[in-house]
Design an enzyme around this catalytic site. Sequence first.
Site, PDB file in Angstrom:
ATOM      1  N   LYS A 156       1.594  12.935  16.759  1.00  0.00           N
ATOM      2  CA  LYS A 156       0.694  13.903  16.135  1.00  0.00           C
ATOM      3  C   LYS A 156       0.238  14.984  17.095  1.00  0.00           C
ATOM      4  O   LYS A 156      -0.068  16.103  16.681  1.00  0.00           O
ATOM      5  CB  LYS A 156      -0.531  13.191  15.564  1.00  0.00           C
ATOM      6  CG  LYS A 156      -1.371  12.438  16.592  1.00  0.00           C
ATOM      7  CD  LYS A 156      -2.534  11.726  15.937  1.00  0.00           C
ATOM      8  CE  LYS A 156      -3.296  10.857  16.922  1.00  0.00           C
ATOM      9  NZ  LYS A 156      -2.509   9.671  17.330  1.00  0.00           N
ATOM     10  N   HIS A 164      -8.903   2.225  20.975  1.00  0.00           N
ATOM     11  CA  HIS A 164      -8.714   3.621  21.371  1.00  0.00           C
ATOM     12  C   HIS A 164     -10.038   4.150  21.891  1.00  0.00           C
ATOM     13  O   HIS A 164     -11.039   4.160  21.168  1.00  0.00           O
ATOM     14  CB  HIS A 164      -8.235   4.463  20.186  1.00  0.00           C
ATOM     15  CG  HIS A 164      -7.565   5.748  20.580  1.00  0.00           C
ATOM     16  ND1 HIS A 164      -8.191   6.727  21.326  1.00  0.00           N
ATOM     17  CD2 HIS A 164      -6.316   6.216  20.331  1.00  0.00           C
ATOM     18  CE1 HIS A 164      -7.360   7.732  21.512  1.00  0.00           C
ATOM     19  NE2 HIS A 164      -6.210   7.446  20.923  1.00  0.00           N
ATOM     20  N   GLY A 200      -6.296   8.626  24.920  1.00  0.00           N
ATOM     21  CA  GLY A 200      -7.480   9.113  25.601  1.00  0.00           C
ATOM     22  C   GLY A 200      -7.229   9.581  27.014  1.00  0.00           C
ATOM     23  O   GLY A 200      -8.150  10.035  27.696  1.00  0.00           O
ATOM     24  N   GLU A 208      -0.912   4.694  23.957  1.00  0.00           N
ATOM     25  CA  GLU A 208      -0.578   5.764  23.019  1.00  0.00           C
ATOM     26  C   GLU A 208      -0.982   7.135  23.571  1.00  0.00           C
ATOM     27  O   GLU A 208      -1.754   7.873  22.948  1.00  0.00           O
ATOM     28  CB  GLU A 208      -1.264   5.520  21.679  1.00  0.00           C
ATOM     29  CG  GLU A 208      -0.883   4.195  21.024  1.00  0.00           C
ATOM     30  CD  GLU A 208      -1.778   3.846  19.852  1.00  0.00           C
ATOM     31  OE1 GLU A 208      -2.670   4.669  19.514  1.00  0.00           O
ATOM     32  OE2 GLU A 208      -1.608   2.764  19.266  1.00  0.00           O
ATOM     33  N   GLY A 220      -0.999  11.034  24.324  1.00  0.00           N
ATOM     34  CA  GLY A 220      -0.523  12.229  23.627  1.00  0.00           C
ATOM     35  C   GLY A 220      -0.691  13.453  24.498  1.00  0.00           C
ATOM     36  O   GLY A 220       0.245  13.923  25.132  1.00  0.00           O
ATOM     37  N   ARG A 221      -1.937  13.948  24.582  1.00  0.00           N
ATOM     38  CA  ARG A 221      -2.204  15.158  25.367  1.00  0.00           C
ATOM     39  C   ARG A 221      -1.784  14.999  26.817  1.00  0.00           C
ATOM     40  O   ARG A 221      -1.407  15.974  27.465  1.00  0.00           O
ATOM     41  CB  ARG A 221      -3.691  15.536  25.280  1.00  0.00           C
ATOM     42  CG  ARG A 221      -4.613  14.659  26.081  1.00  0.00           C
ATOM     43  CD  ARG A 221      -6.071  15.149  26.074  1.00  0.00           C
ATOM     44  NE  ARG A 221      -6.681  14.979  24.778  1.00  0.00           N
ATOM     45  CZ  ARG A 221      -7.032  15.991  23.991  1.00  0.00           C
ATOM     46  NH1 ARG A 221      -6.812  17.232  24.380  1.00  0.00           N
ATOM     47  NH2 ARG A 221      -7.591  15.769  22.824  1.00  0.00           N
ATOM     48  N   ASP A 280     -11.314  36.175   8.677  1.00  0.00           N
ATOM     49  CA  ASP A 280     -12.467  35.292   8.800  1.00  0.00           C
ATOM     50  C   ASP A 280     -13.227  35.559  10.097  1.00  0.00           C
ATOM     51  O   ASP A 280     -12.628  35.662  11.171  1.00  0.00           O
ATOM     52  CB  ASP A 280     -12.005  33.833   8.765  1.00  0.00           C
ATOM     53  CG  ASP A 280     -13.147  32.870   8.510  1.00  0.00           C
ATOM     54  OD1 ASP A 280     -14.296  33.187   8.861  1.00  0.00           O
ATOM     55  OD2 ASP A 280     -12.895  31.797   7.950  1.00  0.00           O
TER      56      ASP A 280
END
Length: 445
Positions: free
Chosen positions: A94, A222, A262, A293, A295-296, A383
């Site tokens: 994701k 997490h 994290g 897990e 990600g970043r 916007d």
Amino acid sequence: MAPSATTTTEAYTLSYDKIKCVDAALGAAIDYGAGKSKQLIGAALKGRVEAIDHDLCAVGDEDAFFVADLGDVYRQHMRWKKNLARVKPHYAVKCNPDPQVLRLLAELGIGFDCASKTEIEQILNMGVDPARIIYAQPCKTKSYVRYAAQHGVKQMTFDNADELYKTKQLFPDAELYLRILTDDSASLCRLSQKFGAHLDGTADLLALAKNLDLNVVGVAFHAGSGASDPKAFIKAVQDARFVFDQAEALGFKMHTLDVGGGFNSDHTFETMAAVLSEALDVYFPPEVRIIGEPGRYYVATAFTIACHVIARRTVADATLGTTSYMLYLNDGVYGNFSNIIFDHQHPIPRVLKAGDGMWYDVRRSGYETPSQTEYSIWGPTCDGIDVISSSCMFPDVLDVGDWLYFEDMGAYTKCSATRFNGFTDSHDVVYVCSEPGAGALLGML
């Protein structure tokens, strides 16, 4: 303590030594080649921008674009293997489902954390063994569970009774991980408000799973996306040990702990990794499989985005006798700068092209020259919240046709861009590779 349990998933991580051998065979030393990375990114940025004629180009030719250094992703994996060798990474798709990033990570032999049918399908379509995927979504759509069952994606998380009944109905052979609540108050994006079973309810959930004849094989937690407090990992590991013992007392054959994500890619990673590694060694014997897990951690620093100044508005203050400018870019918070809203990021603007000159890699950002011209930077939509920076400074007057670039734009950017106001959510990525090992794996040499 948990019994020894060897699973097929143990085979899907290349060792630190094996990865080093790839580079040794190419005659390359791993030196965290940030210098080479800068050169390659700079050349790609300049080459792309210099090829654009703003007066004659077709629609879309002057859109914002990314430059991604796959060598940076590779270095992050080497860093992970060095500091968290016991934890087998499962990349959080994701965060950035870029196909070349996924391809590299698949070649490196890591696993994948998927949260939907589409993410699972994307990974399976790359030829990845379903045993390398964890469906890490505690609250799943029924049809997605059926899809996972049909394609052999057995590893799944849960944190409530209803999910157990759903699993019994649709996928009774699943390998389940009980996700527990953790303290994520020191993270960028808190997840405990949505997911995680309280410790006072884990015994009942495990008993229900036993009565339903389901296969609970591990515990997951997490610490929150962008965690900053190492102590959160210590407490989470302790709590996971408690739940492991509860499960084993009921007769479950527990063999895996999922420490979630994290992890940041900055200088705090080594400290966080050391604290987590020590806690794991204290509470979980070597035969227990540990996965994570991230990600970043893998992609945040690998992507740089370049944006075109499409309009400018002069703001004159007669009282103060000052002149500032509003710059409007062709990307904003409804696009790749969604990380400002959703991920609490503060992208730093830098000048890539001003007039006829290229300023890339002059290490002078819009926040480092307070005596110069003031700007606010806006996205292209109608916007009023579409603001990238409310105030920054640059040394000269920027104009329409100039370009800015923003580093560290690889996490939670392109994946959450929208088509609001009719602007595109698809932007080109120019790939470079600053590491020969990564280039060899991808055939980019």
